[in-house]
Write an enzyme that holds these catalytic residues in place. Structure first.
Site, PDB file in Angstrom:
ATOM      1  N   LYS A 211      31.714  58.199  99.110  1.00  0.00           N
ATOM      2  CA  LYS A 211      32.635  58.700 100.153  1.00  0.00           C
ATOM      3  C   LYS A 211      33.947  57.954  99.922  1.00  0.00           C
ATOM      4  O   LYS A 211      34.101  56.799 100.321  1.00  0.00           O
ATOM      5  CB  LYS A 211      32.037  58.385 101.530  1.00  0.00           C
ATOM      6  N   GLU A 287      32.625  44.065 100.060  1.00  0.00           N
ATOM      7  CA  GLU A 287      33.888  43.473  99.582  1.00  0.00           C
ATOM      8  C   GLU A 287      34.909  43.732 100.667  1.00  0.00           C
ATOM      9  O   GLU A 287      35.356  44.872 100.835  1.00  0.00           O
ATOM     10  CB  GLU A 287      34.344  44.152  98.283  1.00  0.00           C
ATOM     11  N   CYS A 321      43.682  43.841  97.633  1.00  0.00           N
ATOM     12  CA  CYS A 321      42.801  43.008  98.466  1.00  0.00           C
ATOM     13  C   CYS A 321      42.980  41.524  98.182  1.00  0.00           C
ATOM     14  O   CYS A 321      42.848  40.706  99.075  1.00  0.00           O
ATOM     15  CB  CYS A 321      41.355  43.424  98.291  1.00  0.00           C
ATOM     16  N   GLU A 419      45.658  39.645 107.849  1.00  0.00           N
ATOM     17  CA  GLU A 419      46.042  40.348 106.630  1.00  0.00           C
ATOM     18  C   GLU A 419      47.031  41.467 106.957  1.00  0.00           C
ATOM     19  O   GLU A 419      46.851  42.174 107.943  1.00  0.00           O
ATOM     20  CB  GLU A 419      44.752  40.962 106.067  1.00  0.00           C
TER      21      GLU A 419
HETATM   22  P1  TAP Z   1      38.408  50.543 106.152  1.00  0.00           P
HETATM   23  O1  TAP Z   1      39.055  51.143 107.313  1.00  0.00           O
HETATM   24  O2  TAP Z   1      37.348  49.552 106.354  1.00  0.00           O
HETATM   25  O3  TAP Z   1      37.860  51.773 105.269  1.00  0.00           O
HETATM   26  C1  TAP Z   1      37.167  51.620 104.074  1.00  0.00           C
HETATM   27  C2  TAP Z   1      36.270  52.817 103.881  1.00  0.00           C
HETATM   28  O4  TAP Z   1      35.279  52.827 104.906  1.00  0.00           O
HETATM   29  C3  TAP Z   1      36.995  54.141 103.993  1.00  0.00           C
HETATM   30  O5  TAP Z   1      36.417  55.061 103.088  1.00  0.00           O
HETATM   31  C4  TAP Z   1      36.698  54.537 105.429  1.00  0.00           C
HETATM   32  O6  TAP Z   1      36.812  55.916 105.659  1.00  0.00           O
HETATM   33  C5  TAP Z   1      35.271  54.088 105.555  1.00  0.00           C
HETATM   34  N1  TAP Z   1      34.781  53.930 106.924  1.00  0.00           N
HETATM   35  C6  TAP Z   1      35.486  53.753 108.064  1.00  0.00           C
HETATM   36  N2  TAP Z   1      34.646  53.666 109.130  1.00  0.00           N
HETATM   37  C7  TAP Z   1      33.385  53.779 108.643  1.00  0.00           C
HETATM   38  C8  TAP Z   1      32.091  53.761 109.227  1.00  0.00           C
HETATM   39  N3  TAP Z   1      31.910  53.610 110.534  1.00  0.00           N
HETATM   40  N4  TAP Z   1      31.015  53.907 108.422  1.00  0.00           N
HETATM   41  C9  TAP Z   1      31.161  54.055 107.101  1.00  0.00           C
HETATM   42  N5  TAP Z   1      32.365  54.087 106.488  1.00  0.00           N
HETATM   43  C10 TAP Z   1      33.465  53.938 107.245  1.00  0.00           C
HETATM   44  O7  TAP Z   1      39.432  49.847 105.179  1.00  0.00           O
HETATM   45  P2  TAP Z   1      40.783  50.463 104.643  1.00  0.00           P
HETATM   46  O8  TAP Z   1      41.757  50.414 105.737  1.00  0.00           O
HETATM   47  O9  TAP Z   1      40.538  51.740 103.966  1.00  0.00           O
HETATM   48  O10 TAP Z   1      41.137  49.423 103.486  1.00  0.00           O
HETATM   49  C11 TAP Z   1      41.829  48.299 103.729  1.00  0.00           C
HETATM   50  C12 TAP Z   1      40.896  47.119 103.803  1.00  0.00           C
HETATM   51  O11 TAP Z   1      40.052  47.064 102.670  1.00  0.00           O
HETATM   52  C13 TAP Z   1      41.641  45.813 103.800  1.00  0.00           C
HETATM   53  O12 TAP Z   1      41.130  44.963 104.782  1.00  0.00           O
HETATM   54  C14 TAP Z   1      41.375  45.237 102.421  1.00  0.00           C
HETATM   55  O13 TAP Z   1      41.421  43.859 102.312  1.00  0.00           O
HETATM   56  C15 TAP Z   1      40.033  45.755 102.128  1.00  0.00           C
HETATM   57  N6  TAP Z   1      39.826  45.803 100.688  1.00  0.00           N
HETATM   58  C16 TAP Z   1      39.032  44.864 100.162  1.00  0.00           C
HETATM   59  C17 TAP Z   1      38.822  44.845  98.805  1.00  0.00           C
HETATM   60  C18 TAP Z   1      37.920  43.813  98.244  1.00  0.00           C
HETATM   61  S1  TAP Z   1      37.490  43.980  96.738  1.00  0.00           S
HETATM   62  N7  TAP Z   1      37.476  42.831  98.950  1.00  0.00           N
HETATM   63  C19 TAP Z   1      39.419  45.796  97.983  1.00  0.00           C
HETATM   64  C20 TAP Z   1      40.244  46.751  98.569  1.00  0.00           C
HETATM   65  C21 TAP Z   1      40.426  46.746  99.943  1.00  0.00           C
HETATM   66  P3  TAP Z   1      38.227  56.615 106.030  1.00  0.00           P
HETATM   67  O14 TAP Z   1      39.286  55.609 105.881  1.00  0.00           O
HETATM   68  O15 TAP Z   1      38.297  57.695 105.056  1.00  0.00           O
HETATM   69  O16 TAP Z   1      38.095  57.103 107.429  1.00  0.00           O
END
Ligand code: TAP
Length: 517
Positions: A211, A287, A321, A419
């Site tokens: 997903k 992660e 990240c 962050e």
């Molecule tokens: P999230 O909001 O956590 O979203 C990540 C993924 O999870 C998206 O595909 C999101 O879907 C999905 N998701 C949201 N709610 C969910 C639920 N209840 N059940 C299952 N999946 C769900 O993060 P983001 O805003 O996309 O990304 C930013 C964050 O990712 C930052 O905090 C960053 O640090 C972290 N990040 C960490 C790393 C590593 S390697 N540690 C790498 C990249 C990013 P939708 O967004 O499509 O609704």
């Protein structure tokens, strides 16, 4: 310019394999690229139940690129069933070495289509094209090749156990795939996050569904087309774009999914871990977020520290990240460091990410862009000094955010602790004669993803590496990741490694066999 030429009903491949899909032709970057917009389940592109769709917005000009299928819980269930059938069916017939060959072929196809993939990534996520080519797509290809090499080298061990005299005993272990794996990934490196996880998962012999983030699922769908051309059996790889709370949650809840690999924010990671436990105690690796400290001592090579300090924050417009969330700069060089950073920001070309001279593109989507504006307002309100930026780039459409620098940031301020995930440099001073104190400040965080130090004193650097509570430590460099090196955080940055041999463990289980003879 990006021009959406027409809706596409039928896609056919250059390699002669027919892959029918509905989608559109994108004319951008002097190329014409066919892009699927349907779900990819059991080797076929299909509509979502009820024909639900997501609006896919170009962050450069806020126009609608296309509508992409949005998976429901039932669609996720279909994908899980397909992965389940493939795991116990066709995929079992593929030997480890053949698996490696399929992955190599897929990597070759990704290489062949890398300009198409990088163009889509650039238009869909706002990644600067040159970076998309090298990192987003380049490192994805590397990951598939690296893990392809592991397929026929996954082995157990023989273990000397106490014999049951007068008989003997032979005990050995087998490393086996876990089964159907769900992958849920964020929007900052769409294809790279998919590849880091999926390549290890497939190399280990699992089947999967992914997903991707709802804001930018297009490279994942183009990738799905390439998996058919590479010859993966139907159901081994499934791609189900959708919303996190809907499709993502359905993956975490599903009783036939045995492992979940997640990259995203810490709060959602916690929700997912609870769901994994409550549904069927599925194994999970997380992660999560970071607020990585970068400590710059006065005895560093200042030119290098400025260059890497800039990229530690502004790389991929801060949507990284491991971005340095907080810089501690020794008081003796602080003012000079800030002066040089501000001067260099002035030379950064901000604009169309497809333009080869652009260094800084738009943020991924509007909600994120709005969050960055609020983040900066909060920093100013709390009394930090806004030295540069903090706002939308003047006279632009799209989500262009100025590279930003804050100084005089105190430990208790929101911007020192949370962050931003954007191009915002947060600088605090420290006294070089009190290394203990700066180490304590650097470790005073619930995150522990990455860290960095700049100094010419090797003892100081190694002491930093010993004492810092982070899964990654960079010395006199930043962002230097490689597919062969394990990657992942400590504390509330999650657990379970991506990349390197360790990543395979996340997607394998160990069976112990004992024979008496
Ligand atoms: P999230 O909001 O956590 O979203 C990540 C993924 O999870 C998206 O595909 C999101 O879907 C999905 N998701 C949201 N709610 C969910 C639920 N209840 N059940 C299952 N999946 C769900 O993060 P983001 O805003 O996309 O990304 C930013 C964050 O990712 C930052 O905090 C960053 O640090 C972290 N990040 C960490 C790393 C590593 S390697 N540690 C790498 C990249 C990013 P939708 O967004 O499509 O609704």
């Amino acid at each position: 310019f990006v021009e959406i030429v027409k809706n596409l009903r039928q896609g056919s491949s250059a390699t002669g394999v027919e892959v029918p899909f509905e989608g559109f032709v994108m004319r951008a970057n002097k190329r014409e690229i066919r892009v699927p917009t349907q779900l990819f389940i059991n080797g076929q592109f299909i509509d979502a139940e009820g024909k639900d769709t997501l609006d896919i917005i170009n962050p450069t000009d806020e126009t609608l690129i296309c509508k992409a299928a949005c998976a429901s819980r039932n669609d996720v269930d279909k994908a899980v069933q397909a992965a389940h059938n493939a795991f116990y069916g066709a995929w079992k017939q593929v030997s480890a070495r053949q698996r490696g060959q399929l992955m190599m072929k897929l990597a070759d196809l990704m290489e062949q289509y890398k300009e198409d993939l990088a163009t889509i990534e650039s238009v869909d996520s706002g990644a600067v094209y040159t970076l998309a080519l090298k990192t987003h797509i380049g490192m994805s290809i590397d990951a598939w090749r690296y893990f392809a090499g592991w397929c026929d080298k996954i082995q157990g061990s023989t273990i000397p156990v106490n014999p049951a005299r007068p008989n003997n005993v032979l005990t050995f272990t087998k490393r086996e795939p876990i089964g159907v794996t769900g992958l849920v990934t964020p929007w900052n490196y769409p294809l790279m996050m998919l590849s880091w996880k999926m390549a290890a998962c497939i190399a280990a012999g699992n089947t999967c569904l992914i997903k991707p983030a709802q804001t930018c699922p297009l490279t994942a769908l183009k990738f799905a087309e390439l998996t058919v051309k590479a010859g993966f059996p139907p159901g081994v790889i499934n791609v189900v774009p959708g919303q996190g709370a809907g499709a993502g949650q359905a993956v975490a809840d599903h009783p036939l999914v045995r492992k979940l690999g997640f990259t995203g924010s810490t709060p959602i990671g916690k929700v997912i871990m609870k769901s994994c436990a409550a549904s069927n105690l599925k194994k999970c690796s997380l992660e999560l977020g970071g607020k990585s400290p970068l400590v710059i001592f006065a005895d560093c090579d200042l030119d290098k520290a400025v260059k890497h300090g800039m990229s530690s924050v502004f790389f991929n417009k801060g949507e990284n990240c491991i971005a340095a969330g907080r810089l501690f700069v020794e008081d003796r060089i602080h003012d000079e460091f800030v002066r040089r950073v501000v001067k260099d920001i002035g030379t950064m070309t901000i604009g169309d990410p497809l333009n080869r001279s652009t260094a800084h593109g738009p943020q991924n989507h509007k909600a994120h862009f709005d969050k960055l504006i609020e983040f900066c307002k909060r920093g100013v309100k709390e009394g930090a000094t806004l030295v540069y930026g903090g706002k939308q780039v003047p006279n632009t459409k799209g989500y262009f955010f100025q590279p930003t620098v804050f100084t005089d940031v105190e430990d208790e301020m929101f911007i020192a602790k949370e962050e931003s995930f954007g191009p915002i440099m947060i600088i605090s001073k420290f006294n070089g004669s009190d290394v203990d104190s700066v180490m304590k400040r650097a470790n005073r965080s619930e995150y522990g993803l990455a860290s960095g130090v700049f100094t010419k004193d090797i003892s100081k650097a190694l002491a930093f590496a010993d004492r810092i509570e982070a899964g990654t430590v960079f010395v006199n460099v930043y962002n230097k990741t490689d597919v062969a090196a394990p990657f992942g955080g400590f504390k509330q940055s999650g657990f379970g490694k991506d990349l390197g041999q360790e990543a395979l463990n996340e997607y394998l289980k160990t069976k112990c066999v004992t024979i008496e003879y």
